[in-house]
Scaffold this active site. Sequence first.
Site, PDB file in Angstrom:
ATOM      1  N   HIS A 145       0.819  -1.218   0.000  1.00 14.89           N
ATOM      2  CA  HIS A 145       0.000   0.000   0.000  1.00 14.89           C
ATOM      3  C   HIS A 145       0.860   1.278   0.000  1.00 14.89           C
ATOM      4  O   HIS A 145       0.719   2.143  -0.848  1.00 14.89           O
ATOM      5  CB  HIS A 145      -0.878   0.035   1.247  1.00 14.89           C
ATOM      6  CG  HIS A 145      -1.728  -1.163   1.468  1.00 14.89           C
ATOM      7  ND1 HIS A 145      -2.865  -1.455   0.739  1.00 14.89           N
ATOM      8  CD2 HIS A 145      -1.627  -2.160   2.386  1.00 14.89           C
ATOM      9  CE1 HIS A 145      -3.415  -2.569   1.192  1.00 14.89           C
ATOM     10  NE2 HIS A 145      -2.692  -3.021   2.180  1.00 14.89           N
TER      11      HIS A 145
HETATM   12  O1  RIB Z   1      -4.741   0.036   5.065  1.00 11.44           O
HETATM   13  C1  RIB Z   1      -3.369  -0.006   4.756  1.00 11.44           C
HETATM   14  C2  RIB Z   1      -2.617   0.984   5.568  1.00 11.44           C
HETATM   15  O2  RIB Z   1      -2.769   0.694   6.954  1.00 11.44           O
HETATM   16  C3  RIB Z   1      -1.098   0.949   5.309  1.00 11.44           C
HETATM   17  O3  RIB Z   1      -0.555   2.218   5.527  1.00 11.44           O
HETATM   18  C4  RIB Z   1      -0.615  -0.016   6.344  1.00 11.44           C
HETATM   19  O4  RIB Z   1       0.752   0.229   6.698  1.00 11.44           O
HETATM   20  C5  RIB Z   1      -1.513   0.328   7.505  1.00 11.44           C
HETATM   21  O5  RIB Z   1      -0.962   1.454   8.168  1.00 11.44           O
END
Ligand code: RIB
Length: 318
Positions: free
Chosen positions: A242
Amino acid sequence: MPTPLIIDTDPGVDDAVALLLALASPEVEVRAVTTVFGNVPLPVTTANAARLLALAGRDDVPLAAGADRPLVHPQRERAESWHGADGLGGLAAGLPEPAAGPDPRGAVGLMADVLRAAPEPVTVVPIGPLTNVALLLAVHPELTARIGRIVAMGGSLGAGNTTGAAEFNVFSDPEAAHRVFTQAEVPVTLVPLDLTMRCLADRRWLADLAASGPRCAQLAAMIGHYHDAFRTRYGLDAVALHDALAVLEAVVPGTLRTTGLPLRVACDLGPARGVVVADRRPAAPGPQVHVALDADIPAVLSEILTRLHAWSAPPVSA
Ligand code: RIB
Ligand code: CA
């Protein structure tokens, strides 16, 4: 002249990939790393960020801790089941010890000083809950002109990952996210689950990372626990990086294809808390957030790997 960057993070395995990707990218200069509660508690995100900077040989980058809880309502759900109890797949203790402790100025103070000192606009990249960035905007409105853009990972216009429709970073502090998404002073690009869950690094990609030099091998090992969680929870033999997508967009603006949409965040305490609502009506009122909903996904994954490899591979002996 490299673009100055501030990364606000809650490491977190995908945060680790994102942070090292930023440090591996010559187009940007990481001027500060600030930490926030999120995947694991603040003391652990801060220790992890320090260790990751030490792994990269970048103890020169100032690091400061920020918020240990959301602005308004507590959100006690962490993400150890995804990232491991130590936030880095159980391997944090094997990383180098940092040379010094966090900067006593704290996250907002450090971000403000970096903004004041930067002759050119700074890109701020929040890849955890948006608490620190919301506080920065609230406490230092006089510095918003020094922020070139905010590139945040978070939210979802479709399915959630923490509730049925809420994504973890926004769910962790909906009020902070609403504050950032509804202001008009600083352009915001948002990289939501709608795209990050389509941009999956598969087993082959992970094997290539593991074979890309010693520091990438350590990074690949940290991803193991996260990979297991994706297999168990989603039945996927792959992982969503992500935060790395947000960093790549910050490093190479325009990498992701965005759509301008006014956003609001549900801040009630009901089942919709943390849901991001996009206003798709024609000429919808309010500042538009550039929401990244598409990209050349193979090219994005290849670019992340190429950059990490170039950074990690041992220098070729003369
Ligand atoms: O939903 C994904 C996010 O939440 C990313 O930033 C992961 O590291 C968590 O923080
Ligand atoms: Ca994160």
